[in-house]
Motif scaffolding. Structure first.
Motif, PDB file in Angstrom:
ATOM      1  N   LEU A  75       0.830  -1.210   0.000  1.00 49.35           N
ATOM      2  CA  LEU A  75       0.000   0.000   0.000  1.00 49.35           C
ATOM      3  C   LEU A  75       0.864   1.259   0.000  1.00 49.35           C
ATOM      4  N   LEU A  76       1.984   1.211   0.743  1.00 54.35           N
ATOM      5  CA  LEU A  76       2.866   2.392   0.761  1.00 54.35           C
ATOM      6  C   LEU A  76       3.535   2.601  -0.598  1.00 54.35           C
ATOM      7  N   ARG A  77       3.950   1.459  -1.220  1.00 58.46           N
ATOM      8  CA  ARG A  77       4.611   1.548  -2.538  1.00 58.46           C
ATOM      9  C   ARG A  77       3.681   2.120  -3.593  1.00 58.46           C
ATOM     10  N   THR A  78       2.393   1.778  -3.503  1.00 59.68           N
ATOM     11  CA  THR A  78       1.475   2.133  -4.601  1.00 59.68           C
ATOM     12  C   THR A  78       0.560   3.304  -4.239  1.00 59.68           C
ATOM     13  N   ARG A  79       0.889   3.991  -3.143  1.00 58.91           N
ATOM     14  CA  ARG A  79      -0.101   4.981  -2.680  1.00 58.91           C
ATOM     15  C   ARG A  79      -0.325   6.120  -3.676  1.00 58.91           C
ATOM     16  N   ASP A  80       0.705   6.413  -4.506  1.00 60.70           N
ATOM     17  CA  ASP A  80       0.496   7.491  -5.474  1.00 60.70           C
ATOM     18  C   ASP A  80      -0.371   7.038  -6.644  1.00 60.70           C
ATOM     19  N   GLU A  81      -0.342   5.708  -6.910  1.00 55.53           N
ATOM     20  CA  GLU A  81      -1.155   5.202  -8.038  1.00 55.53           C
ATOM     21  C   GLU A  81      -2.561   4.812  -7.600  1.00 55.53           C
ATOM     22  N   GLU A  82      -2.705   4.460  -6.332  1.00 53.90           N
ATOM     23  CA  GLU A  82      -4.008   3.964  -5.863  1.00 53.90           C
ATOM     24  C   GLU A  82      -4.947   5.135  -5.608  1.00 53.90           C
ATOM     25  N   PRO A  83      -5.943   5.339  -6.470  1.00 53.04           N
ATOM     26  CA  PRO A  83      -6.809   6.505  -6.262  1.00 53.04           C
ATOM     27  C   PRO A  83      -7.498   6.484  -4.892  1.00 53.04           C
ATOM     28  N   LEU A  84      -7.795   5.283  -4.384  1.00 49.59           N
ATOM     29  CA  LEU A  84      -8.513   5.239  -3.096  1.00 49.59           C
ATOM     30  C   LEU A  84      -7.655   5.725  -1.944  1.00 49.59           C
ATOM     31  N   LEU A  85      -6.329   5.448  -2.046  1.00 54.26           N
ATOM     32  CA  LEU A  85      -5.459   5.879  -0.945  1.00 54.26           C
ATOM     33  C   LEU A  85      -5.238   7.387  -0.975  1.00 54.26           C
ATOM     34  N   ALA A  86      -5.357   7.973  -2.165  1.00 57.49           N
ATOM     35  CA  ALA A  86      -5.175   9.420  -2.271  1.00 57.49           C
ATOM     36  C   ALA A  86      -6.459  10.151  -1.878  1.00 57.49           C
ATOM     37  N   LEU A  87      -7.556   9.371  -1.909  1.00 55.70           N
ATOM     38  CA  LEU A  87      -8.871   9.981  -1.665  1.00 55.70           C
ATOM     39  C   LEU A  87      -8.980  10.474  -0.219  1.00 55.70           C
ATOM     40  N   GLU A  88      -9.402  11.699  -0.076  1.00 56.59           N
ATOM     41  CA  GLU A  88      -9.685  12.157   1.284  1.00 56.59           C
ATOM     42  C   GLU A  88     -11.102  11.756   1.611  1.00 56.59           C
ATOM     43  N   LEU A  89     -11.350  11.450   2.857  1.00 54.42           N
ATOM     44  CA  LEU A  89     -12.718  11.117   3.254  1.00 54.42           C
ATOM     45  C   LEU A  89     -13.159  12.138   4.296  1.00 54.42           C
ATOM     46  N   PRO A  90     -13.610  13.307   3.830  1.00 50.63           N
ATOM     47  CA  PRO A  90     -14.000  14.311   4.818  1.00 50.63           C
ATOM     48  C   PRO A  90     -15.353  13.915   5.408  1.00 50.63           C
ATOM     49  N   ALA A  91     -15.358  13.551   6.677  1.00 52.62           N
ATOM     50  CA  ALA A  91     -16.598  13.158   7.345  1.00 52.62           C
ATOM     51  C   ALA A  91     -16.731  14.032   8.586  1.00 52.62           C
ATOM     52  N   PRO A  92     -17.199  15.281   8.403  1.00 53.26           N
ATOM     53  CA  PRO A  92     -17.271  16.173   9.563  1.00 53.26           C
ATOM     54  C   PRO A  92     -18.227  15.651  10.623  1.00 53.26           C
ATOM     55  N   GLU A  93     -17.872  15.943  11.875  1.00 49.75           N
ATOM     56  CA  GLU A  93     -18.744  15.528  12.982  1.00 49.75           C
ATOM     57  C   GLU A  93     -19.889  16.522  13.108  1.00 49.75           C
ATOM     58  N   VAL A  94     -21.112  15.999  13.208  1.00 56.27           N
ATOM     59  CA  VAL A  94     -22.286  16.862  13.344  1.00 56.27           C
ATOM     60  C   VAL A  94     -23.119  16.378  14.524  1.00 56.27           C
ATOM     61  N   ASP A  95     -24.035  17.236  15.007  1.00 58.38           N
ATOM     62  CA  ASP A  95     -24.897  16.805  16.104  1.00 58.38           C
ATOM     63  C   ASP A  95     -25.990  15.882  15.562  1.00 58.38           C
ATOM     64  N   ALA A  96     -26.719  15.227  16.481  1.00 61.54           N
ATOM     65  CA  ALA A  96     -27.673  14.193  16.072  1.00 61.54           C
ATOM     66  C   ALA A  96     -28.799  14.762  15.207  1.00 61.54           C
ATOM     67  N   VAL A  97     -29.270  15.964  15.508  1.00 60.59           N
ATOM     68  CA  VAL A  97     -30.395  16.518  14.736  1.00 60.59           C
ATOM     69  C   VAL A  97     -29.958  16.770  13.292  1.00 60.59           C
ATOM     70  N   THR A  98     -28.798  17.396  13.127  1.00 64.44           N
ATOM     71  CA  THR A  98     -28.280  17.672  11.777  1.00 64.44           C
ATOM     72  C   THR A  98     -27.980  16.364  11.046  1.00 64.44           C
ATOM     73  N   GLY A  99     -27.310  15.450  11.750  1.00 66.37           N
ATOM     74  CA  GLY A  99     -26.878  14.200  11.126  1.00 66.37           C
ATOM     75  C   GLY A  99     -28.057  13.366  10.646  1.00 66.37           C
ATOM     76  N   TYR A 100     -29.083  13.198  11.508  1.00 70.13           N
ATOM     77  CA  TYR A 100     -30.189  12.322  11.113  1.00 70.13           C
ATOM     78  C   TYR A 100     -31.113  12.992  10.084  1.00 70.13           C
ATOM     79  N   ALA A 101     -31.092  14.319  10.020  1.00 66.35           N
ATOM     80  CA  ALA A 101     -31.835  14.990   8.943  1.00 66.35           C
ATOM     81  C   ALA A 101     -31.191  14.626   7.601  1.00 66.35           C
ATOM     82  N   ALA A 102     -29.856  14.564   7.589  1.00 65.94           N
ATOM     83  CA  ALA A 102     -29.148  14.240   6.343  1.00 65.94           C
ATOM     84  C   ALA A 102     -29.208  12.742   6.028  1.00 65.94           C
ATOM     85  N   TRP A 103     -29.271  11.909   7.066  1.00 62.73           N
ATOM     86  CA  TRP A 103     -29.179  10.452   6.911  1.00 62.73           C
ATOM     87  C   TRP A 103     -30.547   9.817   6.603  1.00 62.73           C
TER      88      TRP A 103
END
Ligand SMILES: C[S@@+](CC[C@H](N)C(=O)[O-])C[C@H]1O[C@@H](n2cnc3c(N)ncnc32)[C@H](O)[C@@H]1O
Length: 270
Positions: free
Chosen positions: A25-53
């Motif tokens: 994974l370290l050797r191929t991290r520049d080629e692996e699109p998934l490893l380069a992918l950021e996963l921004p998952a901001p923390e939200v409160d329950a009311v906001t989160g469940y409205a979106a979910w």
């Protein structure tokens, strides 16, 4: 985690395989699109989160529900039909099960968006917007109550457990479930993807077994059963999401057998 869990068992081949995964994974991290992918998952409160979910909650596969549901149903299915409460009912998953078994069901949730789905899913239930900290229900008025996958969203268990005990009749059954505190401690969370593709995680707090036992004791609840269903090989691909394809054996070694959910059956003291 896979390395750590194999290491103490002196399984040299498993450790070597996991280290090889890391090297690859370290050797191929520049080629692996998934490893380069950021996963921004901001923390939200329950009311906001469940409205979106709400729109995707019943649609996208949820490994925690797969692990939790059979354990909760086992603890509900022997209760004779009566007045049942699904507290923090969400889209009405357990409310529907109770209604099918002949209970008169009341569902309460703080999220109007989740309740809108419950209304379509369990039209026979009485549903109300309300908080786990002030249930709109009289004292000692329900025979059985369930509160599933919600208490982790509260910083303190005790007020909600006391409130659930208040509405339960003496001798009545309370079933609680949650993401297992071990998973939260390891960085797990209520991660969701909304219908528009946005990702987030609903804020959660670790409640250890000792916190539960203390809250039950103060609220006059006796423990009747405790279950800790574990992640099986079927849930690991769902847990890993797109990362499962990159290192499937590593994800299996990391997660399989760890406790997924914590489930309690309690009885209110007479
Ligand atoms: C993961 S969902 C679980 C829904 C349902 N019990 C199930 O197991 O499928 C958590 C639910 O808890 C509700 N919830 C969170 N905090 C709450 C509170 N303080 N009072 C009432 N509901 C709450 C949310 O709105 C959401 O519907």
């Amino acid at each position: 985690m896979g390395v750590l869990r194999s290491w103490l068992g002196a399984d040299r081949a498993a450790v070597d395989a996991r280290v090889a995964d890391l090297e690859r994974l370290l050797r191929t991290r520049d080629e692996e699109p998934l490893l380069a992918l950021e996963l921004p998952a901001p923390e939200v409160d329950a009311v906001t989160g469940y409205a979106a979910w709400a729109g995707t909650y019943d649609v996208l596969p949820n490994p925690l529900i797969r692990a939790e549901e059979p354990a909760v149903r086992r603890l509900l299915e022997d209760v004779s039909p009566g007045r049942a409460l699904d507290a923090a009912c969400g889209t009405g998953r357990h409310a529907a099960f109770l209604a099918e078994r002949g209970h008169r069901v009341i569902g309460v949730d703080r999220s109007p968006a989740m309740l809108a789905h419950a209304r379509a899913h369990v039209p026979e239930a009485t549903l109300a917007v309300g908080s786990l900290l002030a249930l709109p229900i009289p004292d000692a008025s329900v025979d059985v109550a369930v509160c599933a996958l919600a208490l982790m969203h509260l910083p303190d268990l005790r007020p909600a457990v006391a409130e659930l005990a208040r509405v339960l009749r003496p001798g009545g059954r309370l079933v609680l479930s949650d993401l297992h505190p071990t998973m939260l401690t390891l960085g797990g969370s209520a991660l969701y993807q909304g219908a528009d593709g946005t990702v987030g995680r609903v804020a959660g707090w670790v409640h250890r077994h000792e916190d539960h036992v203390a809250a039950f004791s103060v609220a006059g609840l006796e423990i009747r059963a405790c279950a800790e269903p574990a992640w099986s090989e079927e849930e690991v691909p769902l847990l890993g999401g797109p990362f499962f394809a990159l290192a499937p054996e590593a994800l299996r070694a990391a997660f399989e057998g760890l406790p997924a959910a914590l489930v309690w059956a309690l009885e209110r003291r007479a």
